[in-house]
Scaffold this motif. Structure first.
Motif, PDB file in Angstrom:
ATOM      1  N   PHE A  35      35.795  38.098  33.827  1.00  0.00           N
ATOM      2  CA  PHE A  35      35.437  36.693  33.219  1.00  0.00           C
ATOM      3  C   PHE A  35      36.294  35.701  33.470  1.00  0.00           C
ATOM      4  N   ARG A  36      37.616  36.175  33.939  1.00  0.00           N
ATOM      5  CA  ARG A  36      38.683  34.876  34.309  1.00  0.00           C
ATOM      6  C   ARG A  36      38.556  34.688  35.829  1.00  0.00           C
ATOM      7  N   PRO A  56      31.779  54.487  32.275  1.00  0.00           N
ATOM      8  CA  PRO A  56      33.089  53.957  31.692  1.00  0.00           C
ATOM      9  C   PRO A  56      34.403  54.550  32.480  1.00  0.00           C
ATOM     10  N   PRO A  57      34.722  55.522  32.495  1.00  0.00           N
ATOM     11  CA  PRO A  57      36.007  56.187  32.884  1.00  0.00           C
ATOM     12  C   PRO A  57      35.892  56.050  34.423  1.00  0.00           C
ATOM     13  N   LEU A  58      35.061  56.436  35.115  1.00  0.00           N
ATOM     14  CA  LEU A  58      35.036  56.370  36.623  1.00  0.00           C
ATOM     15  C   LEU A  58      35.072  54.950  36.997  1.00  0.00           C
ATOM     16  N   THR A  59      34.272  54.032  36.509  1.00  0.00           N
ATOM     17  CA  THR A  59      34.154  52.523  37.022  1.00  0.00           C
ATOM     18  C   THR A  59      35.541  51.895  36.525  1.00  0.00           C
ATOM     19  N   ALA A  60      36.075  52.147  35.507  1.00  0.00           N
ATOM     20  CA  ALA A  60      37.469  51.613  35.019  1.00  0.00           C
ATOM     21  C   ALA A  60      38.330  52.043  36.014  1.00  0.00           C
ATOM     22  N   LEU A  61      38.383  53.133  36.457  1.00  0.00           N
ATOM     23  CA  LEU A  61      39.631  53.839  37.555  1.00  0.00           C
ATOM     24  C   LEU A  61      39.200  52.995  38.866  1.00  0.00           C
ATOM     25  N   ILE A  62      37.903  52.944  39.207  1.00  0.00           N
ATOM     26  CA  ILE A  62      37.702  52.283  40.443  1.00  0.00           C
ATOM     27  C   ILE A  62      38.165  50.829  40.521  1.00  0.00           C
ATOM     28  N   TYR A  63      37.808  50.028  39.257  1.00  0.00           N
ATOM     29  CA  TYR A  63      38.144  48.620  39.268  1.00  0.00           C
ATOM     30  C   TYR A  63      39.462  48.394  39.389  1.00  0.00           C
ATOM     31  N   LEU A  64      40.249  49.469  38.427  1.00  0.00           N
ATOM     32  CA  LEU A  64      41.709  49.239  38.538  1.00  0.00           C
ATOM     33  C   LEU A  64      42.350  49.425  40.158  1.00  0.00           C
ATOM     34  N   ILE A  65      41.756  50.328  40.965  1.00  0.00           N
ATOM     35  CA  ILE A  65      42.317  50.537  42.189  1.00  0.00           C
ATOM     36  C   ILE A  65      41.805  49.381  42.982  1.00  0.00           C
ATOM     37  N   ALA A  66      40.344  49.035  42.974  1.00  0.00           N
ATOM     38  CA  ALA A  66      39.950  47.960  43.898  1.00  0.00           C
ATOM     39  C   ALA A  66      40.732  46.713  43.722  1.00  0.00           C
ATOM     40  N   ARG A  67      40.533  46.286  42.465  1.00  0.00           N
ATOM     41  CA  ARG A  67      41.100  44.817  42.197  1.00  0.00           C
ATOM     42  C   ARG A  67      42.201  44.767  41.436  1.00  0.00           C
ATOM     43  N   GLY A  68      43.088  45.710  41.279  1.00  0.00           N
ATOM     44  CA  GLY A  68      44.382  45.778  40.489  1.00  0.00           C
ATOM     45  C   GLY A  68      45.239  44.475  40.726  1.00  0.00           C
ATOM     46  N   LYS A  69      45.403  44.461  42.217  1.00  0.00           N
ATOM     47  CA  LYS A  69      46.304  43.304  42.628  1.00  0.00           C
ATOM     48  C   LYS A  69      45.816  41.907  42.276  1.00  0.00           C
ATOM     49  N   GLY A  70      44.494  41.861  42.302  1.00  0.00           N
ATOM     50  CA  GLY A  70      43.914  40.398  42.023  1.00  0.00           C
ATOM     51  C   GLY A  70      43.970  40.216  40.258  1.00  0.00           C
ATOM     52  N   GLN A  72      46.625  41.268  38.568  1.00  0.00           N
ATOM     53  CA  GLN A  72      47.770  40.820  38.342  1.00  0.00           C
ATOM     54  C   GLN A  72      47.943  39.370  38.723  1.00  0.00           C
ATOM     55  N   GLU A  73      47.398  38.975  39.933  1.00  0.00           N
ATOM     56  CA  GLU A  73      47.770  37.619  40.172  1.00  0.00           C
ATOM     57  C   GLU A  73      47.020  36.700  39.366  1.00  0.00           C
ATOM     58  N   ARG A  74      45.669  36.717  38.822  1.00  0.00           N
ATOM     59  CA  ARG A  74      44.968  36.087  37.934  1.00  0.00           C
ATOM     60  C   ARG A  74      45.725  36.174  36.524  1.00  0.00           C
ATOM     61  N   SER A  75      46.298  36.986  36.203  1.00  0.00           N
ATOM     62  CA  SER A  75      46.900  37.125  34.827  1.00  0.00           C
ATOM     63  C   SER A  75      48.419  36.236  34.935  1.00  0.00           C
ATOM     64  N   ALA A  76      49.164  36.335  36.150  1.00  0.00           N
ATOM     65  CA  ALA A  76      50.336  35.494  36.448  1.00  0.00           C
ATOM     66  C   ALA A  76      49.746  33.979  36.315  1.00  0.00           C
ATOM     67  N   ASN A  77      48.649  33.729  37.058  1.00  0.00           N
ATOM     68  CA  ASN A  77      48.420  32.258  37.335  1.00  0.00           C
ATOM     69  C   ASN A  77      48.026  31.706  35.762  1.00  0.00           C
ATOM     70  N   GLU A  78      47.341  32.412  35.082  1.00  0.00           N
ATOM     71  CA  GLU A  78      47.030  32.073  33.871  1.00  0.00           C
ATOM     72  C   GLU A  78      48.234  31.904  32.834  1.00  0.00           C
TER      73      GLU A  78
END
Length: 128
Positions: A35-36, A56-70, A72-78
């Motif tokens: 949502f951010r 849930p577990p498989l999708t969460a793992l895929i999300y963290l791998i695919a969008r992990g860097k983003g 981190q950047e969104r969290s730092a910007n916020e």
């Protein structure tokens, strides 16, 4: 009933509760990141959420791998935006310079907006 089986059962229950809690934290973090992210369309967000509910577990793992860097950047910007807003608020509320506060109070006194006692109180507060 033997003490080791009771200990083992309590240990396993504690471990499962810990893992469940950790997984829920990851899910909440992923939902908040979804949502951010203002660059992702609503349909893509809906698909991610649907898969997070179904697998849930498989999708969460895929999300963290695919969008992990983003994430981190969104969290730092916020965090940076919150820090800037906080610093601005502190600057506005506290004032940057006591002489500036005293001069504003003097202007109010000259305009008749405040009394001499109120001016003295503001001056004391600014110098403290």
């Amino acid at each position: 009933m033997d003490g080791t089986s009771t200990f083992g059962s309590v240990f396993l229950t504690t471990l499962w509760i810990f893992l469940l809690f950790a997984f829920l934290l990851v899910l909440f973090y992923i939902f908040s990141d979804l949502f951010r992210d203002h660059t992702t369309s609503g349909w893509v967000k809906a698909v991610w959420i649907l898969f997070l509910i179904i697998f849930p577990p498989l999708t969460a793992l895929i999300y963290l791998i695919a969008r992990g860097k983003g994430m981190q950047e969104r969290s730092a910007n916020e965090a940076e935006a919150i820090k800037k807003a906080q610093d601005e608020y502190i600057r506005n509320v506290a004032g940057t310079d006591p002489t500036e506060q005293i001069s504003k109070a003097k202007q109010l006194l000259d305009q008749g907006a405040i009394s001499q006692k109120e001016f003295d109180d503001l001056k004391t507060k600014a110098l403290s």
